[in-house]
Design a protein around this motif. Sequence first.
Motif, short mmCIF file in Angstrom:
data_model
loop_
_atom_site.label_atom_id
_atom_site.label_comp_id
_atom_site.label_asym_id
_atom_site.label_seq_id
_atom_site.Cartn_x
_atom_site.Cartn_y
_atom_site.Cartn_z
N GLU A 58 0.83 -1.21 0.00
CA GLU A 58 0.00 0.00 0.00
C GLU A 58 0.87 1.26 0.00
O GLU A 58 0.59 2.22 -0.73
CB GLU A 58 -0.92 -0.01 1.22
N GLN A 59 1.92 1.25 0.82
CA GLN A 59 2.80 2.41 0.87
C GLN A 59 3.52 2.63 -0.46
O GLN A 59 3.69 3.76 -0.93
CB GLN A 59 3.83 2.24 1.99
N ARG A 62 1.03 4.13 -2.81
CA ARG A 62 0.81 5.55 -2.49
C ARG A 62 1.90 6.42 -3.13
O ARG A 62 1.61 7.46 -3.74
CB ARG A 62 0.81 5.73 -0.97
N LYS A 66 1.50 9.18 -6.24
CA LYS A 66 1.99 10.55 -6.07
C LYS A 66 2.96 10.91 -7.19
O LYS A 66 2.92 12.02 -7.74
CB LYS A 66 2.66 10.70 -4.70
N PHE A 319 -7.70 4.89 -2.57
CA PHE A 319 -6.92 6.12 -2.43
C PHE A 319 -7.67 7.30 -3.04
O PHE A 319 -8.35 7.15 -4.06
CB PHE A 319 -5.57 6.01 -3.14
N VAL A 327 -1.90 11.99 -1.38
CA VAL A 327 -2.59 10.72 -1.62
C VAL A 327 -2.96 10.12 -0.27
O VAL A 327 -2.09 9.79 0.54
CB VAL A 327 -1.70 9.75 -2.42
N ASN A 328 -4.26 9.96 -0.03
CA ASN A 328 -4.75 9.46 1.25
C ASN A 328 -5.54 8.17 1.06
O ASN A 328 -6.30 8.03 0.10
CB ASN A 328 -5.67 10.51 1.90
N ALA A 329 -5.35 7.24 1.99
CA ALA A 329 -6.15 6.01 2.00
C ALA A 329 -7.44 6.31 2.73
O ALA A 329 -7.43 6.64 3.93
CB ALA A 329 -5.38 4.88 2.69
#
Length: 337
Positions: A58-59, A62, A66, A319, A327-329
């Motif tokens: 996930e990271q 992200r 971005k 996201f 970028v936010n989950a």
Amino acid sequence: MNQFKSQQRGVALIIVLLIVAIVSVLATEMGSRLQLQIKRASNIKENTQAYWYAMGAEQYARKSIKQLIKLDGEVIHLEQQWNQEFAYPIEGGGIQAQLMDMQSCFNLNALREPQADANNATSGTTATTLLPERMLAFERLLQNVDPAIPSYNIDMLRDSLVDWLDQNESPTGFGVEDSEYESLQFPYVAANNYMVHKSELRLINGVEVSWLRELLKLVCVLPNDSLFLINVNTVSEENAAIISAATGLPLTDAQSLLANRGSEGYQTTASFLEDPSIQALEPKLSEEQKLWFDVKTSHFILHTKTKYNDATFAMQTLFKVDSNNNVNAIRRDFSGF
């Protein structure tokens, strides 16, 4: 006397044997429980490791989003690297991850507009007068899923979906409110709020199992968001029904439109709207419909599957890219393989 002593020795022997038997049973039970605890600890460790592998993916996603927005954010299409499946082998298992555009589907929450609730509460106006274009688009989507669906069933599901999303208790057209759901064998009530997941659709009055699976492939849910903005570059040819529903094009024409858009898609929304097949539409696209299309994306979903030894883990992360390109989950769903 000797006989009495012999009997005492026999009783003592029996007691000793009983004690040995009890100790043996306790030892066996303790050994079994110890093995169970060891296995349980091992399972927890492996599942936790699989979970953190998913969080690592996930990271990575992200950061990739971005970077994508920074370099190519003005035009998002399927030939860019974000659309490639990521597979990373690790000792004892591996990680699989796939990003998908959440603006290449029909957002069910688009049938709920925030301002509709305040208007309805004061004037009694139904959502039908506030969402005519989007409701028609959803109607066309159902027709594309299965042309054999009776028009009455389409009207019933369309209006019931609006009633599921709005906050008032007044049925819309062929729709229903709590009284219908409360009369079922296993009663429940309408959400009267945004959908959280597209699986809620199976609860809506009018849904049929025979075509629900196909419909679920075309729809999605953006949590607490009535955004209806479709990236024309990321809708696959298999999902051409979405473009057909939004524009009013026949399904075959929508498939041809997507097949001929080029490897890098449309560079601007205007170039999509100027396509001859769009220009030839009768009636022409309304001003509201023209606002439904874009070549950018602000919502992605990551499908992650990880394996570590005997543990497997699956996670879906939604996201959202905000106005500052952060970028936010905003949602995570967990499941097994």
